[in-house]
Motif scaffolding. Structure first.
Motif, short mmCIF file in Angstrom:
data_model
loop_
_atom_site.label_atom_id
_atom_site.label_comp_id
_atom_site.label_asym_id
_atom_site.label_seq_id
_atom_site.Cartn_x
_atom_site.Cartn_y
_atom_site.Cartn_z
N ARG A 160 -2.81 4.86 1.63
CA ARG A 160 -2.96 4.98 3.09
C ARG A 160 -3.79 6.22 3.44
O ARG A 160 -4.68 6.19 4.27
CB ARG A 160 -1.59 5.05 3.76
N GLN A 161 -3.47 7.32 2.73
CA GLN A 161 -4.22 8.57 2.96
C GLN A 161 -5.69 8.38 2.60
O GLN A 161 -6.59 8.85 3.29
CB GLN A 161 -3.65 9.69 2.08
N LEU A 162 -5.88 7.63 1.53
CA LEU A 162 -7.23 7.35 1.05
C LEU A 162 -8.03 6.57 2.10
O LEU A 162 -9.18 6.92 2.41
CB LEU A 162 -7.11 6.53 -0.24
N GLY A 163 -7.38 5.57 2.68
CA GLY A 163 -8.01 4.77 3.73
C GLY A 163 -8.39 5.64 4.92
O GLY A 163 -9.50 5.55 5.44
N ASP A 164 -7.47 6.55 5.31
CA ASP A 164 -7.73 7.45 6.44
C ASP A 164 -8.89 8.40 6.14
O ASP A 164 -9.75 8.63 6.97
CB ASP A 164 -6.48 8.27 6.79
N ALA A 165 -8.87 8.95 4.91
CA ALA A 165 -9.93 9.89 4.52
C ALA A 165 -11.29 9.20 4.51
O ALA A 165 -12.28 9.77 4.95
CB ALA A 165 -9.62 10.47 3.16
N LEU A 166 -11.31 7.96 4.02
CA LEU A 166 -12.58 7.21 3.98
C LEU A 166 -13.07 6.91 5.40
O LEU A 166 -14.26 6.96 5.68
CB LEU A 166 -12.39 5.90 3.22
N MET A 218 0.84 -1.20 0.00
CA MET A 218 0.00 0.00 0.00
C MET A 218 0.88 1.25 0.00
O MET A 218 1.73 1.40 0.89
CB MET A 218 -0.90 -0.02 1.24
N ASP A 219 0.69 2.11 -1.02
CA ASP A 219 1.52 3.32 -1.08
C ASP A 219 0.93 4.44 -0.20
O ASP A 219 -0.11 4.26 0.42
CB ASP A 219 1.73 3.78 -2.53
N LYS A 220 1.63 5.58 -0.21
CA LYS A 220 1.22 6.68 0.69
C LYS A 220 -0.19 7.18 0.35
O LYS A 220 -1.01 7.43 1.23
CB LYS A 220 2.24 7.82 0.56
N PHE A 221 -0.44 7.29 -0.97
CA PHE A 221 -1.75 7.78 -1.43
C PHE A 221 -2.88 6.85 -0.94
O PHE A 221 -3.91 7.31 -0.47
CB PHE A 221 -1.75 7.89 -2.95
N GLN A 232 -18.21 3.75 -6.20
CA GLN A 232 -16.75 3.92 -6.18
C GLN A 232 -16.25 4.13 -4.76
O GLN A 232 -15.24 3.54 -4.36
CB GLN A 232 -16.36 5.10 -7.07
N ARG A 233 -16.98 4.94 -3.99
CA ARG A 233 -16.58 5.17 -2.59
C ARG A 233 -16.63 3.87 -1.80
O ARG A 233 -15.72 3.56 -1.04
CB ARG A 233 -17.50 6.20 -1.94
N ALA A 234 -17.69 3.10 -2.02
CA ALA A 234 -17.86 1.85 -1.26
C ALA A 234 -16.75 0.86 -1.59
O ALA A 234 -16.20 0.20 -0.70
CB ALA A 234 -19.21 1.25 -1.55
N ILE A 235 -16.42 0.77 -2.87
CA ILE A 235 -15.39 -0.20 -3.28
C ILE A 235 -14.02 0.23 -2.72
O ILE A 235 -13.23 -0.60 -2.26
CB ILE A 235 -15.39 -0.38 -4.82
N LEU A 236 -13.76 1.53 -2.72
CA LEU A 236 -12.49 2.03 -2.16
C LEU A 236 -12.45 1.78 -0.65
O LEU A 236 -11.42 1.40 -0.10
CB LEU A 236 -12.34 3.53 -2.44
N SER A 237 -13.60 1.98 -0.01
CA SER A 237 -13.67 1.79 1.43
C SER A 237 -13.43 0.32 1.81
O SER A 237 -12.69 0.01 2.74
CB SER A 237 -15.02 2.25 1.94
N LEU A 238 -14.05 -0.58 1.04
CA LEU A 238 -13.86 -2.01 1.34
C LEU A 238 -12.40 -2.40 1.18
O LEU A 238 -11.87 -3.20 1.93
CB LEU A 238 -14.74 -2.86 0.42
N ARG A 239 -11.75 -1.79 0.18
CA ARG A 239 -10.35 -2.14 -0.09
C ARG A 239 -9.39 -1.48 0.91
O ARG A 239 -8.55 -2.13 1.49
CB ARG A 239 -10.00 -1.72 -1.53
N TYR A 240 -9.55 -0.18 1.10
CA TYR A 240 -8.53 0.55 1.87
C TYR A 240 -8.88 0.80 3.34
O TYR A 240 -8.01 1.12 4.13
CB TYR A 240 -8.18 1.88 1.18
N THR A 241 -10.16 0.70 3.68
CA THR A 241 -10.50 0.87 5.11
C THR A 241 -10.63 -0.49 5.77
O THR A 241 -10.08 -0.72 6.83
CB THR A 241 -11.82 1.66 5.27
N GLU A 242 -11.35 -1.39 5.11
CA GLU A 242 -11.55 -2.72 5.69
C GLU A 242 -10.41 -3.67 5.33
O GLU A 242 -10.29 -4.74 5.92
CB GLU A 242 -12.88 -3.32 5.23
#
Lengths: 129, 175
Positions: free
Chosen positions: A6-12, A1-4, B129-139
């Protein structure tokens, strides 16, 4: 996971404010809903068992007071079916319970294996360090 | 090997299936925020996300005993929340048709709005798009797991993720 990313995960994670207090209140509501469902399920099971018992008693009673062969055979068949269904219900319940308990034990063993392997890894790291 | 959290979740599901109220409450604790976020990302409305979470739990209470594989709980529960969100969006769309002029006005406003940061750029993405990003990068779910939740091909998940990331980058570069 790159920096962008990680930031994306935090923002979400930060977007939208999850109300923890409301979450706690909802937890209780949902928990109560589950308890009610369990109660209904229990009442339903006991209701069926009671109904079947009453049926068997009535059938045995009727069996004693009739002399017609046709009625005797009919009552015996219905009585047997009612008796069988109570046995089948108990068997089904026992089978489901055993299945759940077995899977749960397997999962608990898996959990212990994961925990032990984690601890082993930590100890190895400490020994190396 | 499965992670500790996943196995603990499976044990909670099994206990709840066996009629353990406390395990069910723990399950609600562990999943409520995740489900709320999933619904919120899909529909973009905080209040409606709560309603969707509530409806999802009602479905879980009704169906948890029928769930054959406890490991499938995350997939199952996300699917329910996704389905309820889609229903909500459909209902809202039919209401929107009645007030088309108002919607057009709002869309023009959002088109001209500036993306201040990543968060506001995220708001410009579609719910999917938000949901798919959230599942990938948050969960932290894999593309295969996301594909199973959304009932689409793994390749489609990858391309949607790529498109969403690209759109985000472009929105931020425009800044």
């Amino acid at each position: 996971m790159d920096k962008f990313e990680r930031q994306l995960g935090d923002a979400l994670r930060d977007s939208g404010s999850f109300d923890t207090e409301r979450g706690t209140a909802r937890r209780e509501e949902i928990g109560k809903m589950y308890d009610d469902k369990l109660k209904t399920y229990r009442y339903f099971t006991w209701g069926i068992l009671a109904f079947e018992t009453v049926c068997i008693v009535l059938i045995v009673g009727a069996f004693m007071f009739t002399n017609e062969i046709k009625w005797l055979i009919g009552l015996a068949a219905v009585g047997l079916a009612a008796y069988q269904s109570t046995i089948l219900m108990k068997l089904w319940y026992w089978q489901m319970d055993t299945k759940l308990r077995t899977i749960k034990e397997v999962k608990e063993l898996q959990l212990q294996i994961v925990e032990l392997s984690q601890r082993l890894g930590e100890e190895e790291n400490r020994a190396e360090g | 090997m499965k992670s500790r959290d996943l196995i603990q979740n499976e044990i909670r599901v099994l206990r709840a299936q066996g009629g353990d109220s406390e395990a069910f409450r723990d399950l609600v604790d562990a999943w409520q925020e995740k489900l709320w976020r999933h619904a919120y990302h899909l529909i973009g409305d905080e209040e409606a996300a709560w309603d969707i979470v509530q409806e999802t739990w009602i479905a879980v209470v009704k169906g948890i005993r029928q769930l054959q594989d406890p490991a499938a709980f995350p997939k199952w529960v996300y699917r329910i929340a996704g389905g309820k969100s889609v229903d909500w969006i459909r209902k809202r769309q039919s209401q929107r048709r009645l007030s088309d002029s108002l919607v057009l006005e709002r869309e023009t406003d959002s088109e001209s709005a500036a993306c201040a940061d990543l968060r506001s750029a995220l708001e410009r993405l579609s719910g999917d798009q938000r949901a798919i990003l959230s599942l990938r990068y948050t969960e932290g779910l894999s593309t295969l797991e996301i594909a199973e939740i959304l009932e689409i091909a793994e390749g489609t998940v990858k391309s949607r993720l790529h498109n969403a990331r690209e759109k985000l980058r472009k929105l931020m570069e425009r800044e």
